[in-house]
Design an enzyme around this catalytic site. Structure first.
Site, PDB file in Angstrom:
ATOM      1  N   ASN A   9       0.865  -1.180   0.000  1.00 54.93           N
ATOM      2  CA  ASN A   9       0.000   0.000   0.000  1.00 54.93           C
ATOM      3  C   ASN A   9       0.899   1.226   0.000  1.00 54.93           C
ATOM      4  O   ASN A   9       1.483   1.567   1.026  1.00 54.93           O
ATOM      5  CB  ASN A   9      -0.902  -0.033   1.253  1.00 54.93           C
ATOM      6  CG  ASN A   9      -1.714   1.239   1.407  1.00 54.93           C
ATOM      7  OD1 ASN A   9      -1.823   2.048   0.480  1.00 54.93           O
ATOM      8  ND2 ASN A   9      -2.292   1.424   2.586  1.00 54.93           N
ATOM      9  N   LYS A  11       0.060   4.259  -0.221  1.00 50.91           N
ATOM     10  CA  LYS A  11      -0.583   5.464   0.338  1.00 50.91           C
ATOM     11  C   LYS A  11      -0.305   6.642  -0.612  1.00 50.91           C
ATOM     12  O   LYS A  11      -0.252   6.428  -1.819  1.00 50.91           O
ATOM     13  CB  LYS A  11      -0.094   5.723   1.768  1.00 50.91           C
ATOM     14  CG  LYS A  11      -0.178   4.448   2.618  1.00 50.91           C
ATOM     15  CD  LYS A  11      -0.015   4.681   4.085  1.00 50.91           C
ATOM     16  CE  LYS A  11      -0.127   3.345   4.815  1.00 50.91           C
ATOM     17  NZ  LYS A  11      -0.155   3.473   6.258  1.00 50.91           N
ATOM     18  N   HIS A  94      -9.703   1.393   4.896  1.00 55.65           N
ATOM     19  CA  HIS A  94      -8.416   1.547   5.570  1.00 55.65           C
ATOM     20  C   HIS A  94      -8.594   2.517   6.734  1.00 55.65           C
ATOM     21  O   HIS A  94      -9.368   3.475   6.642  1.00 55.65           O
ATOM     22  CB  HIS A  94      -7.368   2.076   4.578  1.00 55.65           C
ATOM     23  CG  HIS A  94      -5.985   2.053   5.157  1.00 55.65           C
ATOM     24  ND1 HIS A  94      -5.546   3.027   6.023  1.00 55.65           N
ATOM     25  CD2 HIS A  94      -4.969   1.175   5.030  1.00 55.65           C
ATOM     26  CE1 HIS A  94      -4.301   2.736   6.390  1.00 55.65           C
ATOM     27  NE2 HIS A  94      -3.932   1.616   5.802  1.00 55.65           N
ATOM     28  N   GLU A  96      -6.959   4.903   7.772  1.00 57.76           N
ATOM     29  CA  GLU A  96      -6.746   6.329   7.442  1.00 57.76           C
ATOM     30  C   GLU A  96      -7.973   6.911   6.751  1.00 57.76           C
ATOM     31  O   GLU A  96      -8.300   8.088   6.929  1.00 57.76           O
ATOM     32  CB  GLU A  96      -5.475   6.474   6.577  1.00 57.76           C
ATOM     33  CG  GLU A  96      -4.222   6.264   7.419  1.00 57.76           C
ATOM     34  CD  GLU A  96      -3.027   5.682   6.689  1.00 57.76           C
ATOM     35  OE1 GLU A  96      -2.959   5.761   5.451  1.00 57.76           O
ATOM     36  OE2 GLU A  96      -2.150   5.117   7.382  1.00 57.76           O
ATOM     37  N   GLU A 166      -5.705  -4.832  10.503  1.00 55.06           N
ATOM     38  CA  GLU A 166      -4.638  -3.849  10.713  1.00 55.06           C
ATOM     39  C   GLU A 166      -4.882  -3.091  12.011  1.00 55.06           C
ATOM     40  O   GLU A 166      -5.638  -2.109  12.032  1.00 55.06           O
ATOM     41  CB  GLU A 166      -4.624  -2.833   9.565  1.00 55.06           C
ATOM     42  CG  GLU A 166      -4.318  -3.424   8.214  1.00 55.06           C
ATOM     43  CD  GLU A 166      -3.721  -2.362   7.288  1.00 55.06           C
ATOM     44  OE1 GLU A 166      -2.578  -2.551   6.870  1.00 55.06           O
ATOM     45  OE2 GLU A 166      -4.383  -1.352   7.023  1.00 55.06           O
ATOM     46  N   GLY A 172       2.303   2.202  10.655  1.00 53.08           N
ATOM     47  CA  GLY A 172       3.270   3.282  10.493  1.00 53.08           C
ATOM     48  C   GLY A 172       3.999   3.655  11.775  1.00 53.08           C
ATOM     49  O   GLY A 172       4.669   4.683  11.840  1.00 53.08           O
ATOM     50  N   SER A 211       3.133  -2.238  10.241  1.00 51.39           N
ATOM     51  CA  SER A 211       4.586  -2.328  10.409  1.00 51.39           C
ATOM     52  C   SER A 211       5.149  -3.711  10.060  1.00 51.39           C
ATOM     53  O   SER A 211       6.094  -4.187  10.693  1.00 51.39           O
ATOM     54  CB  SER A 211       4.996  -1.905  11.824  1.00 51.39           C
ATOM     55  OG  SER A 211       4.615  -0.563  12.056  1.00 51.39           O
ATOM     56  N   GLY A 232       2.717  -1.192   4.238  1.00 51.12           N
ATOM     57  CA  GLY A 232       2.804   0.228   3.902  1.00 51.12           C
ATOM     58  C   GLY A 232       4.247   0.661   3.668  1.00 51.12           C
ATOM     59  O   GLY A 232       4.784   0.545   2.572  1.00 51.12           O
TER      60      GLY A 232
HETATM   61  P1  PGA Z   1       2.646   0.194   7.576  1.00 51.44           P
HETATM   62  O1  PGA Z   1       1.219   0.476   6.908  1.00 51.44           O
HETATM   63  O2  PGA Z   1       3.153  -1.107   7.025  1.00 51.44           O
HETATM   64  O3  PGA Z   1       3.498   1.367   7.199  1.00 51.44           O
HETATM   65  O4  PGA Z   1       2.404   0.105   9.057  1.00 51.44           O
HETATM   66  C1  PGA Z   1       0.298  -0.561   6.683  1.00 51.44           C
HETATM   67  C2  PGA Z   1      -0.979  -0.008   6.126  1.00 51.44           C
HETATM   68  O5  PGA Z   1      -1.410   1.067   6.546  1.00 51.44           O
HETATM   69  O6  PGA Z   1      -1.608  -0.635   5.258  1.00 51.44           O
END
Ligand code: PGA
Length: 249
Positions: A9, A11, A94, A96, A166, A172, A211, A232
């Site tokens: 992803n 983003k 998601h 976000e 998630e 993140g 992560s 991500g």
């Molecule tokens: P991340 O993001 O691997 O940077 O934690 C995962 C995601 O938001 O899909």
């Protein structure tokens, strides 16, 4: 045996140069047998990524879509447009999108339905905040988000979903759920799916996200109910992402 899906992803990151770097790296790669790989890229890169990835095992996906089909909705992108430029998958719900763009369960359901209507595979994201986890509400939050969508779908529609667990506190932050913590929630999700149908539960791909990186992917993916990853930060470096794909399977 379920196929594993590793989905990157990006983003609101990436560039044409990064699309190209992924295409070159994956053109000659040999992936483990049971592994599918997808990249969810920003809208402007979808068409070019779908074309550039043709000679690679990479599938292209989008990160969201409109719940409308067409019309006077300035700035929106429809499922039909995503299919038109070669997307096969789309993230929906998601965290976000939920927290920064106000998508509640009803909005998430409407987007899942729009994706299904256009033949896209929705990757439905579920996850609790740190506050919810600390209050002992992880399962009820995640199962609630799942039921808000699945209760409204028919069996054939449910079978076309991919799920991604998630935990919001792991996205993140560099803080990953332990394999045991993730497995416990994945198993609860699969248990809830069995109430719809045992075959649905058995066949559903449930990805872990938060992560995930090369150093922890192997042990997460070794859990019986973890069927891939939604990645991500580590999906912005070709080598890191490749290493995650190689550690699956
Ligand atoms: P991340 O993001 O691997 O940077 O934690 C995962 C995601 O938001 O899909």
């Amino acid at each position: 045996m379920r196929t594993l899906l590793i989905a990157g992803n990006w983003k609101m990151n990436g560039s044409l140069a990064l699309v190209d770097a992924f295409a070159r790296a994956f053109a000659s790669v040999k992936l483990p047998a049971r592994v599918e790989v997808a990249l969810m890229v920003p809208f402007p890169y979808l068409g070019v990524a779908a074309e550039t990835f043709q000679e690679t095992p990479l599938t292209v996906g989008a990160q969201t879509l409109s719940d409308r089909s067409s019309g006077a909705f300035t700035g929106e992108v429809s499922g039909a447009m995503l299919v038109d430029v070669g997307a096969r998958l789309v993230l929906v719900g998601h965290s976000e999108r939920r927290s920064l763009f106000g998508e509640d369960d009803a909005a998430v359901l409407a987007r899942v339905q729009a994706a299904l209507e256009h033949g896209l595979r929705p990757v439905l994201c579920l996850g609790e905040t740190l506050e919810e986890r600390e209050a002992g509400r992880t399962e009820s939050v995640v199962i609630g988000q799942l039921a808000a969508v699945c209760d409204a779908l028919d069996p054939a529609e449910r079978a076309r979903l991919v799920l991604a667990y998630e935990p919001v506190w792991a996205i993140g932050t560099g803080r990953t759920a332990s394999p045991e913590q993730a497995q416990a929630v994945h198993s609860a999700i699969r248990g809830r799916l069995a109430a719809y149908s045992p075959a649905l539960a058995e066949g559903m791909q449930i990805l872990y996200g938060g992560s995930m990186k090369a150093a922890n992917a192997g042990e997460l993916l070794a859990q019986p109910d973890i069927d891939g990853g939604l990645v991500g930060g580590a999906a912005l470096q070709v080598d890191d992402f490749l290493a995650i794909c190689q550690s699956a399977g």
